[in-house]
Design a protein around this motif. Structure first.
Motif, PDB file in Angstrom:
ATOM      1  N   SER A 104       0.837  -1.163  -0.067  1.00 54.39           N
ATOM      2  CA  SER A 104      -0.023  -0.032  -0.008  1.00 54.39           C
ATOM      3  C   SER A 104       1.023   1.418  -0.049  1.00 54.39           C
ATOM      4  O   SER A 104       1.378   1.862   0.962  1.00 54.39           O
ATOM      5  CB  SER A 104      -0.975   0.162   1.272  1.00 54.39           C
ATOM      6  N   GLY A 105       1.008   1.773  -1.099  1.00 52.81           N
ATOM      7  CA  GLY A 105       2.017   2.825  -1.293  1.00 52.81           C
ATOM      8  C   GLY A 105       1.594   4.350  -0.413  1.00 52.81           C
ATOM      9  O   GLY A 105       2.404   4.713   0.086  1.00 52.81           O
ATOM     10  N   LEU A 106       0.442   4.460  -0.304  1.00 59.47           N
ATOM     11  CA  LEU A 106      -0.229   5.533   0.391  1.00 59.47           C
ATOM     12  C   LEU A 106       0.427   5.411   1.683  1.00 59.47           C
ATOM     13  O   LEU A 106       0.569   6.360   2.604  1.00 59.47           O
ATOM     14  CB  LEU A 106      -1.417   5.839   0.311  1.00 59.47           C
ATOM     15  N   TYR A 107       0.213   4.283   2.437  1.00 56.60           N
ATOM     16  CA  TYR A 107       0.491   3.913   3.736  1.00 56.60           C
ATOM     17  C   TYR A 107       2.153   4.071   4.186  1.00 56.60           C
ATOM     18  O   TYR A 107       2.539   4.613   5.058  1.00 56.60           O
ATOM     19  CB  TYR A 107      -0.164   2.543   4.081  1.00 56.60           C
ATOM     20  N   ILE A 108       2.821   3.532   3.201  1.00 55.35           N
ATOM     21  CA  ILE A 108       4.366   3.536   3.217  1.00 55.35           C
ATOM     22  C   ILE A 108       4.730   5.168   3.077  1.00 55.35           C
ATOM     23  O   ILE A 108       5.375   5.554   3.994  1.00 55.35           O
ATOM     24  CB  ILE A 108       5.142   2.751   2.056  1.00 55.35           C
ATOM     25  N   ARG A 109       4.161   5.992   2.305  1.00 54.32           N
ATOM     26  CA  ARG A 109       4.457   7.415   2.237  1.00 54.32           C
ATOM     27  C   ARG A 109       3.934   7.875   3.311  1.00 54.32           C
ATOM     28  O   ARG A 109       4.561   8.879   3.983  1.00 54.32           O
ATOM     29  CB  ARG A 109       3.646   7.976   0.974  1.00 54.32           C
ATOM     30  N   ASN A 154      -4.134   7.716 -11.453  1.00 52.50           N
ATOM     31  CA  ASN A 154      -3.279   6.628 -11.970  1.00 52.50           C
ATOM     32  C   ASN A 154      -2.518   6.019 -10.838  1.00 52.50           C
ATOM     33  O   ASN A 154      -1.561   5.236 -11.121  1.00 52.50           O
ATOM     34  CB  ASN A 154      -2.181   7.445 -12.969  1.00 52.50           C
ATOM     35  N   GLU A 155      -2.676   6.647  -9.725  1.00 55.61           N
ATOM     36  CA  GLU A 155      -1.895   6.125  -8.588  1.00 55.61           C
ATOM     37  C   GLU A 155      -2.693   5.201  -7.513  1.00 55.61           C
ATOM     38  O   GLU A 155      -2.237   4.407  -6.936  1.00 55.61           O
ATOM     39  CB  GLU A 155      -0.975   7.295  -7.894  1.00 55.61           C
ATOM     40  N   ALA A 156      -3.769   5.874  -7.312  1.00 53.42           N
ATOM     41  CA  ALA A 156      -4.672   5.169  -6.187  1.00 53.42           C
ATOM     42  C   ALA A 156      -5.556   3.876  -6.657  1.00 53.42           C
ATOM     43  O   ALA A 156      -5.753   3.765  -7.877  1.00 53.42           O
ATOM     44  CB  ALA A 156      -5.759   6.248  -5.779  1.00 53.42           C
ATOM     45  N   ASP A 157      -5.884   3.278  -5.695  1.00 56.35           N
ATOM     46  CA  ASP A 157      -6.926   2.267  -5.875  1.00 56.35           C
ATOM     47  C   ASP A 157      -8.238   2.447  -6.190  1.00 56.35           C
ATOM     48  O   ASP A 157      -9.027   2.671  -5.547  1.00 56.35           O
ATOM     49  CB  ASP A 157      -6.799   1.200  -4.716  1.00 56.35           C
ATOM     50  N   ILE A 158      -8.294   2.723  -7.442  1.00 51.64           N
ATOM     51  CA  ILE A 158      -9.700   3.451  -7.922  1.00 51.64           C
ATOM     52  C   ILE A 158     -10.772   2.340  -8.015  1.00 51.64           C
ATOM     53  O   ILE A 158     -12.112   2.782  -8.152  1.00 51.64           O
ATOM     54  CB  ILE A 158      -9.600   4.047  -9.350  1.00 51.64           C
ATOM     55  N   ASN A 159     -10.526   0.967  -7.591  1.00 57.19           N
ATOM     56  CA  ASN A 159     -11.735   0.085  -7.322  1.00 57.19           C
ATOM     57  C   ASN A 159     -12.220   0.102  -5.963  1.00 57.19           C
ATOM     58  O   ASN A 159     -13.070  -0.628  -5.482  1.00 57.19           O
ATOM     59  CB  ASN A 159     -11.070  -1.286  -7.562  1.00 57.19           C
ATOM     60  N   ASN A 160     -11.576   1.019  -4.970  1.00 52.11           N
ATOM     61  CA  ASN A 160     -11.849   1.139  -3.834  1.00 52.11           C
ATOM     62  C   ASN A 160     -13.096   2.422  -3.580  1.00 52.11           C
ATOM     63  O   ASN A 160     -12.566   3.614  -3.941  1.00 52.11           O
ATOM     64  CB  ASN A 160     -10.680   1.395  -3.033  1.00 52.11           C
ATOM     65  N   PRO A 161     -14.317   2.320  -3.641  1.00 51.50           N
ATOM     66  CA  PRO A 161     -15.193   3.388  -3.713  1.00 51.50           C
ATOM     67  C   PRO A 161     -15.017   4.569  -2.717  1.00 51.50           C
ATOM     68  O   PRO A 161     -14.925   5.542  -2.894  1.00 51.50           O
ATOM     69  CB  PRO A 161     -16.411   2.782  -3.445  1.00 51.50           C
ATOM     70  N   GLN A 162     -14.316   4.079  -1.534  1.00 47.41           N
ATOM     71  CA  GLN A 162     -14.170   5.109  -0.535  1.00 47.41           C
ATOM     72  C   GLN A 162     -13.063   6.097  -0.841  1.00 47.41           C
ATOM     73  O   GLN A 162     -12.974   7.382  -0.749  1.00 47.41           O
ATOM     74  CB  GLN A 162     -13.507   4.312   0.887  1.00 47.41           C
TER      75      GLN A 162
END
Length: 297
Positions: A104-109, A154-162
């Protein structure tokens, strides 16, 4: 490297690339612990579909942020940053090295760089977007996000509605894309950071993904998801491996199609993970077998 400071070694990479095994090998070598940065492995109710470390693997070295929360508890990336930094402060009191592993790139960042505080959106905006999701599905929201914030798209998990709804509500509330709230200058952390990315040939990675899904099915993923049907409204379950089986239980597809879609969507997710991590110029890319050798040097 400041040799007076402790060091956080990050093992990043796409799903099924071997992060768990690499992290455990490093933790054993440095006699330390593993902190998970996988946004789905936090949740106790989701085990098979999140490819958590096995009980045997968890017993080899201490792990943190595995089975630490319930899907019924809201747990954001901001919460992870706060709790994770407190944990690392405590861990570094007795250790010179800690391993962090996850896809999870966002969480590492969040741990390595931190974030600007995001603005609070009008609850009416979120309610309207949730209604649009229920009426029109996620595709229309994804297309709108691509228009207003192609960087995040282009970076986020766009399949996650939240994630999609949060990005759109920030844009509608402020007129600024959510990607613009990244810090121009990262937060200075009181520890060194070394990042390794696990690099596998695309065909090998995709083969590993397909085989992992088959093993998940054999290990009881269908029963795991069936038990979670009463909780499907929680955002944690809007994720690959669970959404496809919810559609099967709803009669929207057959089981073979659902399994094929899990494989396909997981491969797409891995591609997005790689897109995210490839943009991080601090990551040292290596094969899983080479990471331990590099870390020792």
């Amino acid at each position: 490297m400041n040799h007076k400071l402790p060091t956080l070694i990050v093992i990043a990479g796409p799903t099924a690339s071997g992060k768990t095994a690499a992290a455990i090998s490093l933790a054993q070598h440095f006699n330390t612990v593993v902190v998970s940065a996988d946004s789905r492995q936090f949740f106790r109710e989701m085990s098979i579909g999140t490819a958590k470390p096995t009980p045997e693997e968890l017993a080899t070295v201490p792990h943190y942020f595995i089975n630490s929360h319930s899907i019924t508890e809201p747990f954001s990336v901001g919460d992870f940053e706060r709790e994770g930094m407190k944990l690392l402060t405590k861990l570094f009191e007795k250790r010179n090295v800690v391993i962090m592993a996850g896809g999870s790139g966002l969480y590492i960042r969040a741990i390595t760089e931190g974030f600007d505080e995001l603005p609070t959106a009008d609850p009416n905006i979120r309610e309207r977007l949730n209604q649009e999701l229920a009426t029109n599905g996620i595709t229309a929201l994804q297309e709108r996000l691509n228009e207003v914030d192609p960087i995040y798209y282009n970076e986020a998990d766009i399949n996650n509605p939240q994630r999609v709804i949060r990005a759109l509500e920030v844009y509608e509330a402020t007129g600024n894309p959510i990607s613009s709230y990244r810090k121009a200058k990262v937060n200075q952390r009181p520890f060194n950071i070394i990042k390794y990315g696990l690099d596998l040939p695309r065909e090998e990675l995709y083969d590993r993904i397909n085989k992992r899904v088959d093993v998940m099915i054999q290990d009881g993923l269908i029963d795991e998801v069936a038990a979670l049907v009463p909780f499907r409204q929680y955002n944690a379950l809007n994720t690959v491996g669970y959404s496809e089986l919810f559609d099967f239980f709803d009669g929207k597809t057959d089981i073979d199609t659902a399994i094929a879609l899990i494989k396909q969507n997981t491969r797409r997710f891995a591609k997005r993970q790689l897109t995210w991590f490839r943009k991080d110029k601090d990551i040292i890319w290596a094969s899983p077998n080479m990471v331990l050798t590099l870390a020792k040097s």
